[in-house]
Design a protein around this motif. Structure first.
Motif, PDB file in Angstrom:
ATOM      1  N   LYS A  66      61.546  55.067  78.892  1.00 51.53           N
ATOM      2  CA  LYS A  66      61.620  56.142  80.210  1.00 51.53           C
ATOM      3  C   LYS A  66      61.115  57.349  79.735  1.00 51.53           C
ATOM      4  CE  LYS A  66      65.869  53.948  82.112  1.00 51.53           C
ATOM      5  NZ  LYS A  66      65.616  53.890  83.430  1.00 51.53           N
ATOM      6  N   GLY A  67      60.232  57.400  78.707  1.00 53.04           N
ATOM      7  CA  GLY A  67      59.658  58.916  78.453  1.00 53.04           C
ATOM      8  C   GLY A  67      60.419  59.977  78.029  1.00 53.04           C
ATOM      9  N   GLY A  68      61.765  59.480  77.376  1.00 57.06           N
ATOM     10  CA  GLY A  68      62.778  60.618  76.919  1.00 57.06           C
ATOM     11  C   GLY A  68      62.021  61.129  75.597  1.00 57.06           C
ATOM     12  N   LYS A  69      62.308  62.588  75.270  1.00 62.85           N
ATOM     13  CA  LYS A  69      61.914  63.035  74.169  1.00 62.85           C
ATOM     14  C   LYS A  69      63.145  62.968  72.999  1.00 62.85           C
ATOM     15  CE  LYS A  69      61.242  67.486  74.733  1.00 62.85           C
ATOM     16  NZ  LYS A  69      60.935  68.832  75.296  1.00 62.85           N
ATOM     17  N   ASN A 106      65.265  66.327  79.351  1.00 64.76           N
ATOM     18  CA  ASN A 106      64.278  65.381  78.703  1.00 64.76           C
ATOM     19  C   ASN A 106      64.780  64.700  77.431  1.00 64.76           C
ATOM     20  OD1 ASN A 106      62.594  65.081  80.987  1.00 64.76           O
ATOM     21  ND2 ASN A 106      61.611  67.029  80.319  1.00 64.76           N
ATOM     22  N   THR A 107      65.803  64.971  77.023  1.00 60.60           N
ATOM     23  CA  THR A 107      66.300  64.757  75.814  1.00 60.60           C
ATOM     24  C   THR A 107      67.931  64.152  75.856  1.00 60.60           C
ATOM     25  OG1 THR A 107      67.770  66.859  75.307  1.00 60.60           O
ATOM     26  CG2 THR A 107      65.415  66.501  74.308  1.00 60.60           C
ATOM     27  N   LEU A 108      68.248  63.850  77.019  1.00 60.23           N
ATOM     28  CA  LEU A 108      69.728  63.365  77.374  1.00 60.23           C
ATOM     29  C   LEU A 108      69.392  61.972  78.107  1.00 60.23           C
ATOM     30  CD1 LEU A 108      71.360  66.357  79.318  1.00 60.23           C
ATOM     31  CD2 LEU A 108      71.429  65.862  76.799  1.00 60.23           C
ATOM     32  N   SER A 109      69.944  61.221  77.693  1.00 57.56           N
ATOM     33  CA  SER A 109      70.085  59.593  78.328  1.00 57.56           C
ATOM     34  C   SER A 109      71.643  59.448  78.557  1.00 57.56           C
ATOM     35  CB  SER A 109      69.563  58.321  77.481  1.00 57.56           C
ATOM     36  OG  SER A 109      70.168  58.409  76.172  1.00 57.56           O
ATOM     37  N   PHE A 110      72.058  58.325  79.468  1.00 62.45           N
ATOM     38  CA  PHE A 110      73.283  58.070  79.639  1.00 62.45           C
ATOM     39  C   PHE A 110      73.630  56.683  80.013  1.00 62.45           C
ATOM     40  CE2 PHE A 110      71.655  62.171  81.569  1.00 62.45           C
ATOM     41  CZ  PHE A 110      72.923  62.885  81.257  1.00 62.45           C
ATOM     42  N   HIS A 131      73.799  46.953  80.757  1.00 60.53           N
ATOM     43  CA  HIS A 131      72.452  46.798  80.151  1.00 60.53           C
ATOM     44  C   HIS A 131      71.622  47.816  80.812  1.00 60.53           C
ATOM     45  CE1 HIS A 131      73.948  43.196  78.290  1.00 60.53           C
ATOM     46  NE2 HIS A 131      74.457  42.835  79.414  1.00 60.53           N
ATOM     47  N   GLN A 132      72.134  48.832  81.332  1.00 61.16           N
ATOM     48  CA  GLN A 132      71.146  49.919  81.720  1.00 61.16           C
ATOM     49  C   GLN A 132      71.367  51.128  81.068  1.00 61.16           C
ATOM     50  OE1 GLN A 132      69.072  49.328  84.229  1.00 61.16           O
ATOM     51  NE2 GLN A 132      69.533  47.315  84.040  1.00 61.16           N
ATOM     52  N   LEU A 133      70.305  51.978  80.722  1.00 60.66           N
ATOM     53  CA  LEU A 133      70.290  53.295  80.163  1.00 60.66           C
ATOM     54  C   LEU A 133      69.710  54.058  81.271  1.00 60.66           C
ATOM     55  CD1 LEU A 133      70.592  55.018  77.396  1.00 60.66           C
ATOM     56  CD2 LEU A 133      68.143  55.086  77.589  1.00 60.66           C
ATOM     57  N   TYR A 134      70.093  55.505  81.507  1.00 63.54           N
ATOM     58  CA  TYR A 134      69.605  56.289  82.599  1.00 63.54           C
ATOM     59  C   TYR A 134      69.248  57.621  82.150  1.00 63.54           C
ATOM     60  CZ  TYR A 134      72.414  52.902  85.447  1.00 63.54           C
ATOM     61  OH  TYR A 134      72.789  51.594  86.065  1.00 63.54           O
ATOM     62  N   THR A 135      68.374  58.219  83.008  1.00 59.83           N
ATOM     63  CA  THR A 135      67.917  59.771  82.916  1.00 59.83           C
ATOM     64  C   THR A 135      69.006  60.544  83.544  1.00 59.83           C
ATOM     65  OG1 THR A 135      66.594  59.631  84.949  1.00 59.83           O
ATOM     66  CG2 THR A 135      65.529  58.934  82.469  1.00 59.83           C
ATOM     67  N   TYR A 136      68.792  61.846  83.506  1.00 58.05           N
ATOM     68  CA  TYR A 136      69.572  62.854  84.074  1.00 58.05           C
ATOM     69  C   TYR A 136      69.604  62.407  85.608  1.00 58.05           C
ATOM     70  CZ  TYR A 136      71.806  66.869  86.243  1.00 58.05           C
ATOM     71  OH  TYR A 136      72.720  67.875  86.508  1.00 58.05           O
ATOM     72  N   LYS A 137      68.453  62.454  86.313  1.00 57.78           N
ATOM     73  CA  LYS A 137      68.232  61.968  87.576  1.00 57.78           C
ATOM     74  C   LYS A 137      68.957  60.858  88.162  1.00 57.78           C
ATOM     75  CE  LYS A 137      64.472  65.174  88.441  1.00 57.78           C
ATOM     76  NZ  LYS A 137      62.962  65.210  88.784  1.00 57.78           N
ATOM     77  N   GLU A 138      68.878  59.823  87.219  1.00 54.77           N
ATOM     78  CA  GLU A 138      69.352  58.394  87.576  1.00 54.77           C
ATOM     79  C   GLU A 138      70.769  58.277  87.688  1.00 54.77           C
ATOM     80  OE1 GLU A 138      65.372  55.683  85.913  1.00 54.77           O
ATOM     81  OE2 GLU A 138      67.067  56.257  84.588  1.00 54.77           O
TER      82      GLU A 138
END
Length: 182
Positions: A66-69, A106-110, A131-138
């Motif tokens: 997802k492009g996370g840092k 960009n360093t947070l996943s959920f 089975h889903q990982l999300y970004t902050y906006k997601e």
């Protein structure tokens, strides 16, 4: 929005067994089972460390897609908002509350729920957040749709999701609170 980190006062915040070798992590868990048998951590099964590392490999891989840092091999763990259930995990429970704005998003996943049941091959109930990982906006969209799990499932009656887990892939903000006395 606030992110919470729950911990035992006697060990302090942001002490992650995943930062240790497998043998050292198992030794820490065995020590907890001996010295704090009433804590939730003492109830973990013998393969917990291996399962945790496998899950961390999955969430790290998904976050990279997802492009996370990522600047840590394993994340620090927090949750979105206060979790009554997590507040009971430790014999000497304490928490740190940090505004989400202090973090580089960009360093947070959920995960909607704990990452281990979220990515467990044995839980197949068809819920869209399995089975889903999300970004902050997601995750904000998922919260709008389902609310916070601790508001509708704090007792676990409706499934394994009791909170939204946050994976912090950097030491930058956490470092300010690591030696925090609350």
């Amino acid at each position: 929005m606030y992110l919470y980190h729950f911990f035992d006062k006697s060990t302090g915040p942001f002490q992650n067994i995943s930062d240790l070798s497998v043998d050292d992590a198992k030794a820490v868990l065995n020590g907890i089972k001996q010295t704090k048998p009433n804590s939730q951590c003492a109830q973990r099964h013998d393969k917990y460390v291996e399962y945790r590392r496998n899950c961390e490999n999955i969430i790290r891989s998904e976050f990279i897609k997802k492009g996370g840092k990522i600047s840590r091999t394993v994340p620090h763990y927090m949750v979105v908002e206060f979790s009554p259930w997590l507040s009971t995990w430790y014999e000497n429970s304490e928490y740190i509350k940090i505004p989400v704005e202090e973090f580089d998003m960009n360093t947070l996943s959920f995960t909607y729920g704990d990452s281990m049941p979220t990515f467990s091959p044995t839980i197949n109930d068809g819920r869209e957040y399995r089975h889903q990982l999300y970004t902050y906006k997601e995750i904000l969209k998922i919260i709008d749709k389902y609310g916070l799990p601790q508001d509708w499932n704090d007792d676990g009656k409706y499934g394994p999701e009791r909170y939204i887990e946050v994976h912090v892939w950097s030491d930058e903000t956490v470092g300010k609170y690591r030696h925090c006395t609350v």
